[in-house]
Every structure is written in structure tokens, then in C-alpha cells.
Design a protein around this motif. Sequence first.
Motif, PDB file in Angstrom:
ATOM      1  N   TYR A  14       0.795  -1.219   0.000  1.00 43.22           N
ATOM      2  CA  TYR A  14       0.000   0.000   0.000  1.00 43.22           C
ATOM      3  C   TYR A  14       0.834   1.279   0.000  1.00 43.22           C
ATOM      4  N   GLY A  15       2.154   1.163   0.102  1.00 38.97           N
ATOM      5  CA  GLY A  15       2.978   2.353   0.177  1.00 38.97           C
ATOM      6  C   GLY A  15       3.064   2.855   1.605  1.00 38.97           C
ATOM      7  N   LYS A  16       3.413   4.122   1.777  1.00 42.59           N
ATOM      8  CA  LYS A  16       3.508   4.700   3.111  1.00 42.59           C
ATOM      9  C   LYS A  16       2.093   4.919   3.658  1.00 42.59           C
ATOM     10  N   THR A  17       1.755   4.178   4.670  1.00 44.13           N
ATOM     11  CA  THR A  17       0.397   4.201   5.185  1.00 44.13           C
ATOM     12  C   THR A  17       0.385   4.301   6.697  1.00 44.13           C
ATOM     13  N   SER A  18      -0.799   4.680   7.219  1.00 47.86           N
ATOM     14  CA  SER A  18      -1.049   4.549   8.650  1.00 47.86           C
ATOM     15  C   SER A  18      -1.442   3.097   8.889  1.00 47.86           C
ATOM     16  N   ASN A  19      -0.773   2.449   9.802  1.00 46.35           N
ATOM     17  CA  ASN A  19      -1.078   1.044  10.022  1.00 46.35           C
ATOM     18  C   ASN A  19      -0.990   0.720  11.507  1.00 46.35           C
ATOM     19  N   ILE A  20      -1.632  -0.391  11.863  1.00 46.70           N
ATOM     20  CA  ILE A  20      -1.617  -0.846  13.243  1.00 46.70           C
ATOM     21  C   ILE A  20      -1.661  -2.361  13.256  1.00 46.70           C
ATOM     22  N   THR A  21      -0.811  -2.978  14.060  1.00 54.18           N
ATOM     23  CA  THR A  21      -0.883  -4.417  14.255  1.00 54.18           C
ATOM     24  C   THR A  21      -1.937  -4.708  15.315  1.00 54.18           C
ATOM     25  N   LEU A  22      -2.673  -5.770  15.101  1.00 54.76           N
ATOM     26  CA  LEU A  22      -3.812  -6.091  15.961  1.00 54.76           C
ATOM     27  C   LEU A  22      -3.551  -7.391  16.701  1.00 54.76           C
ATOM     28  N   GLN A  23      -3.941  -7.417  17.962  1.00 56.04           N
ATOM     29  CA  GLN A  23      -3.716  -8.573  18.808  1.00 56.04           C
ATOM     30  C   GLN A  23      -5.049  -9.164  19.271  1.00 56.04           C
ATOM     31  N   PRO A  24      -5.116 -10.482  19.446  1.00 52.79           N
ATOM     32  CA  PRO A  24      -6.384 -11.104  19.860  1.00 52.79           C
ATOM     33  C   PRO A  24      -6.802 -10.748  21.275  1.00 52.79           C
ATOM     34  N   ASN A  25      -5.850 -10.367  22.127  1.00 55.37           N
ATOM     35  CA  ASN A  25      -6.171 -10.097  23.531  1.00 55.37           C
ATOM     36  C   ASN A  25      -5.913  -8.658  23.939  1.00 55.37           C
TER      37      ASN A  25
END
Length: 318
Positions: A14-25
Motif C-alpha cells: 500500500y505504500g507509506k500508510t497509517s497502520n496498526i498491528t492487531l492482537q487477539p487479547n
Amino acid sequence: MALKDLIAQAVSKYGKTSNITLQPNESTGQLPLELFITDEHTTNYLTLQVAGDADRGGITGMAAGVGSLASLVLALMMMLKGRWDLVGLCFFLGAAMFFVPFFLETRKPLPLPILFNRRTREVYFDKAGELFHTPWDDIQAIACEFQMTGIYTGSINNASLEILVKRLGEPEYLAMVSLGSPMGKTLNMQKSFWEYIRSYMNNGPWFDKNGKHTDSDEFVRSQLSSNIRKSDFLAYWKKTITDKKLQSEGSNFLSASDAFMFIGHLIFYPTNAIQDFTYDYAKRKTRNLWPEIVTERLKSDGPTTRLIDLERERGLSV
């Protein structure tokens, strides 16, 4: 694959993006929100629609809803005129306009949905007949926000939500699976949808607006009620007009747009109902395409061993 590699892969896409890793807990801070892609929400499993064949049944609906009804009207006219020799032909044409497209459209199975199993705490995904999976407690997910710019649309925000899965028996073979289309969604919307899935897997099957466990399915039903099928629009507009009538207390309540939408959906109700029936039939046939190793784990009395545990028993590195 490490989380940093997952982020790098998303950035490269996607190129330079705002991103966040997501956790199940770990909470994202957003409230649960369903984004109109839930196919089934049951006590044992949750399924999400995948792209492709969303309009399945449309040809059958148009052919039967228009052609078959026209043939029946023509048959009645022939009866009134005493042309009994043509009545049978009219009925035959009417039946053919339903059964021929119905057979063709239901012959090819729908794409299997993405499946979240609460009993075994796993996620399953089918890719061209190959089974992929990942354990929920170790799931790796990422949400990325990006913009698309068009001449006529201008700049539109989009956000993807993807999970990492591994092919059964070959855990070194990885795939990124998108949970629904990213078009028109924001990062916060995708985080809210992740909270919906997270609430289901961790606190479900029923939960309240804050994602906490409850014995009532009221909140879940309120979320899924927005998933209106084509044949449901007639009842929706009827309710809308009735509600306006009650609120108006005798004054003029019926707008031209409401009347137009109600009449339009009334006219096309047979077409929409037949389309939904065809889609439902094709979906029921598709359910049988899951391998037994999955279907037996969806049953209330089925095995609870995870697929990753079966791989480890075979000595496969994961």
C-alpha cells in the motif's frame, strides 16, 4: 513470519500508510461494529463473506421474476380465450425460465467464507481448494489505511484488514487474507470490526455494545439487522412509511421518494425473492465443500484439537 515482516509486506503493498498491528487479547479502543460482511453468526462459528459472486441468483431472479410471471399471465389470457392448446406451452416456457438459469447458477459453488471457529479457537480459509488456517490465540493481523485518488471521485480513504494464514501441512507456505473489501472504510472502522471479531472469539457468542459477554443476542441482532437482503427492502420501506405515519399524527407523511421506493420494491419483489432463494441454495451446497477435518470441528460434539496441534504431532515446524 514476524510482525515486523508483516508490516513491511503491508507497506510494500500500500505504500507509506497509517497502520496498526492487531492482537487477539488487546483492545484497539474502539467499540464493536459489524461491516455488512458477516455471513453467519452462530454459537460455534462466525463466517465472513469473501469477494466474488455477490450477485449470484440475479439472472435467475430476472428471468423467473419477469419471464415466468409474464408466461403465467399469458397462460391465463389463453385460458380466457379458450386457447387451451397454448396454455401448456406457456407453462413450459415459464418453468424453463426458472429452472434453466437456476441450474446454471447453482451448479458452480460459491467461494467458501472465512471461518472463525470458537470451539477450537482457529481461523480457516479456502484458497482454490487448499485449506489454510491459523490459531486465534497466535493470530497475526494488521490494518492499513491508504488513499485512492480519481478524476471524478477525488481522494477517498480506504483501509484494509488482513490476517496471516498458513497452508495445512505446509506451514512454511504463507498467505495474507483480507477480511472484506477495504473500499470506503477508515482505519477506525476496521479496528471496530476487529473488535467485533475479537468480542466473538473471546467473549461470545453474544456480547453487548462494549464487547462484554452477555446471555442476550440483542446487540448482535441489532448489528446484523443492517445486513438487509434485496427481498427485505420491501418490508423495510413499508416499516419506514408506517413509522412516519405514526409520527405525523394525521398530517401528510408520505413523501414522493418513499412512495417511489416502496412501489419499486413491490414490483421487483418476485425478482429479488427468487434471487435470494437461488443464492441461499447455492450457499447451502457450498457448505458441503469444507473438508471433513473442518466440518467435524464445527459440531457441538466434534473434536477440539487444533489443526496446528495435528501438524506438530506430525513433526512439522510451525
